[in-house]
Design a protein around this motif. Structure first.
Motif, mmCIF file in Angstrom:
data_model
loop_
_atom_site.group_PDB
_atom_site.id
_atom_site.type_symbol
_atom_site.label_atom_id
_atom_site.label_comp_id
_atom_site.label_asym_id
_atom_site.label_seq_id
_atom_site.Cartn_x
_atom_site.Cartn_y
_atom_site.Cartn_z
ATOM 1 N N SER A 60 0.911 -1.278 0.197
ATOM 2 C CA SER A 60 0.133 -0.004 -0.001
ATOM 3 C C SER A 60 0.701 1.144 -0.106
ATOM 4 C CB SER A 60 -0.845 -0.133 1.176
ATOM 5 O OG SER A 60 -1.718 -0.963 1.122
ATOM 6 N N SER A 61 0.179 2.185 -0.310
ATOM 7 C CA SER A 61 1.060 3.688 -0.620
ATOM 8 C C SER A 61 0.086 4.770 -0.193
ATOM 9 C CB SER A 61 1.800 3.603 -1.818
ATOM 10 O OG SER A 61 0.817 3.727 -3.101
ATOM 11 N N LEU A 62 0.720 5.853 0.292
ATOM 12 C CA LEU A 62 0.221 6.950 0.302
ATOM 13 C C LEU A 62 1.009 8.075 -0.687
ATOM 14 C CD1 LEU A 62 -0.309 7.612 4.167
ATOM 15 C CD2 LEU A 62 -2.088 7.549 2.560
ATOM 16 N N ASN A 63 0.355 8.707 -1.585
ATOM 17 C CA ASN A 63 0.895 9.293 -2.653
ATOM 18 C C ASN A 63 0.931 11.115 -2.388
ATOM 19 O OD1 ASN A 63 1.342 7.350 -5.221
ATOM 20 N ND2 ASN A 63 -0.377 6.826 -3.902
ATOM 21 N N GLU A 64 2.099 11.370 -2.190
ATOM 22 C CA GLU A 64 2.498 12.860 -1.991
ATOM 23 C C GLU A 64 2.321 13.599 -3.268
ATOM 24 O OE1 GLU A 64 2.313 14.512 0.910
ATOM 25 O OE2 GLU A 64 3.377 13.246 2.467
ATOM 26 N N ASP A 65 2.080 14.749 -3.245
ATOM 27 C CA ASP A 65 2.107 15.691 -4.530
ATOM 28 C C ASP A 65 2.397 17.117 -4.208
ATOM 29 O OD1 ASP A 65 1.390 16.487 -7.021
ATOM 30 O OD2 ASP A 65 -0.955 17.031 -6.357
ATOM 31 N N VAL A 66 3.514 17.153 -3.196
ATOM 32 C CA VAL A 66 3.812 18.403 -2.923
ATOM 33 C C VAL A 66 4.651 19.273 -4.043
ATOM 34 C CG1 VAL A 66 3.891 17.915 -0.427
ATOM 35 C CG2 VAL A 66 5.932 17.342 -1.750
ATOM 36 N N THR A 67 4.453 20.745 -3.773
ATOM 37 C CA THR A 67 5.437 21.576 -4.461
ATOM 38 C C THR A 67 5.983 22.635 -3.767
ATOM 39 O OG1 THR A 67 3.616 23.421 -4.436
ATOM 40 C CG2 THR A 67 3.386 21.915 -6.433
ATOM 41 N N VAL A 68 7.383 22.696 -3.822
ATOM 42 C CA VAL A 68 7.977 23.913 -3.371
ATOM 43 C C VAL A 68 8.731 24.816 -4.449
ATOM 44 C CG1 VAL A 68 8.472 22.682 -1.246
ATOM 45 C CG2 VAL A 68 10.119 22.416 -3.251
ATOM 46 N N PRO A 69 8.799 26.023 -3.954
ATOM 47 C CA PRO A 69 9.740 26.625 -4.991
ATOM 48 C C PRO A 69 11.090 26.129 -5.357
ATOM 49 C CG PRO A 69 8.937 28.277 -3.306
ATOM 50 C CD PRO A 69 8.642 26.881 -3.064
ATOM 51 N N ARG A 70 11.684 26.142 -6.768
ATOM 52 C CA ARG A 70 12.695 25.309 -6.888
ATOM 53 C C ARG A 70 13.804 25.493 -6.067
ATOM 54 N NH1 ARG A 70 11.589 26.421 -12.826
ATOM 55 N NH2 ARG A 70 12.557 28.668 -12.324
ATOM 56 N N SER A 71 13.950 26.912 -5.624
ATOM 57 C CA SER A 71 15.227 27.091 -4.808
ATOM 58 C C SER A 71 15.043 26.224 -3.442
ATOM 59 C CB SER A 71 15.044 28.569 -4.406
ATOM 60 O OG SER A 71 13.905 29.101 -3.689
ATOM 61 N N GLN A 72 14.036 25.664 -3.047
ATOM 62 C CA GLN A 72 13.720 25.029 -1.663
ATOM 63 C C GLN A 72 13.747 23.315 -1.894
ATOM 64 O OE1 GLN A 72 13.728 26.713 1.042
ATOM 65 N NE2 GLN A 72 13.822 28.427 -0.171
ATOM 66 N N LEU A 73 14.270 23.075 -3.123
ATOM 67 C CA LEU A 73 14.073 21.404 -3.508
ATOM 68 C C LEU A 73 15.285 20.835 -2.639
ATOM 69 C CD1 LEU A 73 13.590 21.670 -7.391
ATOM 70 C CD2 LEU A 73 12.142 20.385 -5.715
ATOM 71 N N PRO A 74 16.123 21.450 -2.529
ATOM 72 C CA PRO A 74 17.190 20.671 -1.736
ATOM 73 C C PRO A 74 16.763 20.557 -0.204
ATOM 74 C CG PRO A 74 18.570 22.457 -3.027
ATOM 75 C CD PRO A 74 17.057 22.634 -3.360
ATOM 76 N N ALA A 75 16.353 21.587 0.438
ATOM 77 C CA ALA A 75 15.922 21.513 1.467
ATOM 78 C C ALA A 75 14.593 20.401 1.765
ATOM 79 C CB ALA A 75 15.241 22.727 2.197
ATOM 80 N N LEU A 76 13.702 20.336 0.655
ATOM 81 C CA LEU A 76 12.589 19.363 0.771
ATOM 82 C C LEU A 76 13.170 18.009 0.635
ATOM 83 C CD1 LEU A 76 9.627 18.675 0.631
ATOM 84 C CD2 LEU A 76 9.927 18.807 -2.168
ATOM 85 N N LEU A 77 14.194 17.734 -0.260
ATOM 86 C CA LEU A 77 14.718 16.267 -0.426
ATOM 87 C C LEU A 77 15.530 15.880 0.758
ATOM 88 C CD1 LEU A 77 15.702 16.473 -4.148
ATOM 89 C CD2 LEU A 77 13.954 14.914 -3.002
ATOM 90 N N ALA A 78 16.275 17.002 1.350
ATOM 91 C CA ALA A 78 17.021 16.505 2.719
ATOM 92 C C ALA A 78 15.984 16.270 3.779
ATOM 93 C CB ALA A 78 17.872 17.919 3.288
ATOM 94 N N GLY A 79 14.719 16.985 3.857
ATOM 95 C CA GLY A 79 14.047 16.669 4.583
ATOM 96 C C GLY A 79 13.204 15.278 4.668
ATOM 97 N N LEU A 80 12.913 14.968 3.490
ATOM 98 C CA LEU A 80 12.270 13.793 3.155
ATOM 99 C C LEU A 80 13.163 12.603 3.760
ATOM 100 C CD1 LEU A 80 11.130 14.250 -0.510
ATOM 101 C CD2 LEU A 80 9.728 13.960 1.542
ATOM 102 N N THR A 81 14.319 12.491 3.515
ATOM 103 C CA THR A 81 15.506 11.380 4.015
ATOM 104 C C THR A 81 15.416 11.436 5.684
ATOM 105 O OG1 THR A 81 16.957 12.281 2.007
ATOM 106 C CG2 THR A 81 17.830 11.082 4.094
ATOM 107 N N GLU A 82 15.248 12.573 6.027
ATOM 108 C CA GLU A 82 15.123 12.849 7.591
ATOM 109 C C GLU A 82 13.654 12.030 8.056
ATOM 110 O OE1 GLU A 82 16.408 16.725 9.037
ATOM 111 O OE2 GLU A 82 14.957 16.463 10.772
ATOM 112 N N ILE A 83 12.795 12.584 7.483
ATOM 113 C CA ILE A 83 11.426 11.775 7.861
ATOM 114 C C ILE A 83 11.329 10.288 7.580
ATOM 115 C CG2 ILE A 83 8.974 11.845 7.282
ATOM 116 C CD1 ILE A 83 9.145 14.889 6.494
ATOM 117 N N SER A 84 11.900 9.827 6.332
ATOM 118 C CA SER A 84 12.027 8.522 6.185
ATOM 119 C C SER A 84 12.729 7.712 7.370
ATOM 120 C CB SER A 84 12.492 8.330 4.875
ATOM 121 O OG SER A 84 12.731 6.939 4.624
#
Lengths: 461, 461
Positions: free
Chosen positions: B339-363
């Motif tokens: 099963s899965s929960l599908n996210e569909d988040v957006t961030v300003p492009r300048s915030q992509l590094p912070a988003l991906l780093a945050g995903l690693t941390e949450i995981s």
């Protein structure tokens, strides 16, 4: 014991704003109207010049408490009366809010206050290699807030779309004085209804837009252009249709008819447009690495289509010359006519021949001069109807012609207004276009935003 | 004497529609849900398959008379539960309305019924040299009506924008069963409020869209692409940022992380994506006459940015191969996770590094697997959170991770949903993004359209 609160709206405004930001009486007279002729304006209670979103909110709270009409106003370059003062209302002029807050090269966005001039934003973007495409005719004077409120267009819409296509996020003061931020800084976003899109083109009737975030594009590296004249309108339209179908997307595809050419030559003798032409086309390409080849192909198409003269420009100065005559259209026609009614009709491109033939017929039948120019590429033309305001028969004929042109556009599957807005000028014609069910729905939407109807009442709807 | 009118809703529906277009009981079971896991669905009174706008209106009138909830439904490829059946409601499945009404090469528009598949429209446009850019992942199955109702995106949004940018005119059945046409066939048009834009992305809560006119573009003459793998996410993001800033506008700029690569290789062993890569970028250009040169420059940038492998494709078959692995992302991740929960988040492009780093941390912190791929160019990513639905602790952790990812995106100036919609899945997170004032305003707008709240109630807002 606290000091007694002022009970009049004017006294409350004087508390909310520094004295220099509040005009009353004859000093307010310079702010009563936009550039449209024959739209009415009332005498306002005051004209205020807020310097921040918070000051706008303070003004709206005063207006809301007293149920006083509010008219948001930019540089008053509008052509439909949307920013005209309302009797005993408060005009909220936003031109003091003229700060470019950010231009972000990574996100390719800019955030500006509502009073920033369109051209200033375009230059700020260009300074960092970016591009804000919307270029309404009045862009050197017009404000972004006004552009958003009317969903302004311009010459580049044929390729890039209208102002609304670039608006990402808005700061808005609602009818009760609360401040909200709609939309998002990203291209995508579907959380909640798209209130940003609803506010675009709402002409100050749903909220007061105080700050705008727009998306920007990389600056085009190239630009070339070509102008051509034709002995008949039909030949010009046929050649334009071939160019649209050619798969080489023009960034500009403009049209001037004979009366427009004459008016521009009279207004600025340096223009020297071919005086005997029935129609002039002005076409550009800004495709990277392709603009030169595109325009050479356009020139071939124009020649094959029977153009009398064809002039190609590949360097910026020469290109500027080609465009500058077109930019004189609005002031030239106003100067030529004494008074004028400015149409802004759209039709599907396939209906342009029928629209132009109909304009000739209306002009002849009602004996009114109509000069027509505008944005052939997106089906948005500006027939300008001239009249002498001192001659009642002319005024009457002009208004009858105005109504017939709109009716014709709607019959052809088009619209009363492509980019100028409805304001006061076209309000009476909205019923025909929308019909009673849609009009009623629009009124309910208005009520959802502005239950007491204090935001630019009597405009737009 | 007239015959007595049927008094039950079901009897009235049976009168309004041929028997073959009305399913009840277990026969309706195939139409209860979209493709989202963990969103609830009720047992409907009926599933109806209208064949015309008038039949939709007849069904809505029955529903309105009995105040029965209505769920508009397309091909059920949605990922947020927006089209799930509501208990005792009527599901209005529009897939029988699948006629392409017109494709107009002069006006460069197409008019289709809501049940036409996205890919069918794209092919019909291509057949006459035109181009419908929006390409949501599910486009071979999804319907235009569903795309418009969710404002669907896709891979080409980075250059061309979302579905809403192409929608010109809608035929809509309102909550009382009346039929209206919003918008116009032209690029421009500002008569009345932009209800078309408001309906786009409204997920069936404001009206039922039955017919759609979209704008089309000339078909791009060229296409080239390049894929590259990287040993670190940071290096991939840095290279992508250089490409965005390069002024050679990519038409596709996609990202897959290591878990996505593994899932795609498992799902389709022919994919043979480099198994040890931390990140894969997939980039295309379709600039006429420039695509080849653009992609060669992208390849240089990717190499200079430390790519482990770089693969360029200038011919259609090779390009298809590059893209086909990316298109497997959604089914591959669903297959990998149970099963899965599908996210569909957006961030300003300048915030992509912070988003991906945050995903690693949450995981890591919540010990949930997250695979992330999506549309790097427009800041819209799809973190997919896997879980075993039979293990309550995993279900709980997945939902906590889901909420944290959305909160992170909002903190970074982004949004909970870029293109999938809110549906049922993200409704609880809307408060945080919009705040109480905007949410209240949105509810008033909903009420203006649907005073009795019969249109997809409980979804979106």
């Amino acid at each position: 014991m606290t000091a007694p609160q002022p009970t009049t709206a004017l006294a409350q405004l004087a508390l909310a704003l520094p004295a220099a930001q509040l005009l009353t009486g004859p000093r307010a007279d310079a702010y009563l109207r936009d550039q449209s002729d024959s739209t009415p304006a009332g005498t306002p209670l005051a004209v205020v010049f807020p310097a921040s979103t918070e000051q706008v909110a303070a003004v709206v709270r005063v207006a809301a408490a007293h149920r006083i009409p509010i008219v948001p106003q930019g540089a008053r370059t509008g052509l439909a009366g949307g920013a005209n003062a309302i009797e005993a209302g408060i005009v909220v002029n936003l031109t003091k809010m003229n700060t470019i807050v950010t231009v972000d090269t990574v996100d390719q966005t800019a955030t500006v206050q509502a009073g920033v001039r369109t051209y200033a934003l375009a230059r700020a973007a260009a300074a960092v290699g970016l591009f804000y495409p919307p270029d309404p005719g009045s862009w050197k004077g017009s404000t972004l807030g006004g552009n958003v409120a009317t969903n302004a267009g311009g010459m580049r819409c044929v390729k890039y779309g209208v102002t609304g296509n670039f608006v990402r996020r808005l700061t808005v003061v609602l009818a009760d004085g609360s401040i909200v931020h709609t939309g998002q800084r990203t291209i995508k976003g579907v959380s909640g209804y798209d209130l940003t899109a609803l506010l675009v083109g709402s002409e100050g009737t749903l909220g007061i837009i105080t700050e705008i975030t727009v998306g920007l594009l990389p600056a085009p590296a190239d630009a070339s252009g070509v102008s051509a004249t034709f002995a008949t309108t039909e030949a010009a339209l046929a050649a334009a249709a071939v160019i649209v179908a050619s798969n080489r997307r023009p960034s500009v595809l403009e049209y001037l008819d004979g009366p427009c050419i004459a008016a521009i030559n009279d207004f600025d003798p340096e223009s020297r447009l071919p005086a005997d032409a029935a129609a002039l086309l002005l076409i550009q390409s800004d495709q990277a690495g392709q603009a030169h080849a595109d325009v050479e192909e356009y020139a071939q198409i124009l020649k094959a289509g029977g153009a009398s003269t064809v002039s190609v420009a590949h360097d910026p100065e020469h290109l500027d010359e080609l465009m500058s005559a077109r930019r004189l259209l609005q002031p030239a026609l106003q100067a030529a006519r004494g008074s004028s009614l400015n149409e802004d009709v759209t039709v599907p491109r396939s209906q342009l021949p029928a629209l132009l033939a109909g304009l000739t017929e209306i002009s002849r039948e009602l004996a009114v001069p109509i000069g027509t120019g505008g944005h052939l590429g997106d089906g948005n033309l500006h027939p300008v109807i001239g009249f002498d305001a001192a001659v009642p028969a002319q005024v009457d004929a002009a208004h009858r012609a105005f109504a017939r042109v709109i009716a014709l556009a709607i019959t052809l599957g088009g619209s009363a207004s492509g980019e100028h807005g409805i304001g006061l000028l076209k309000k009476d014609h909205l019923d025909d276009e929308l019909g009673p069910v849609l009009l009623d729905l629009q009124r309910r939407v208005k009520k959802a935003f502005d239950p007491d109807s204090i935001l630019n009442p009597g405009k737009k709807l």
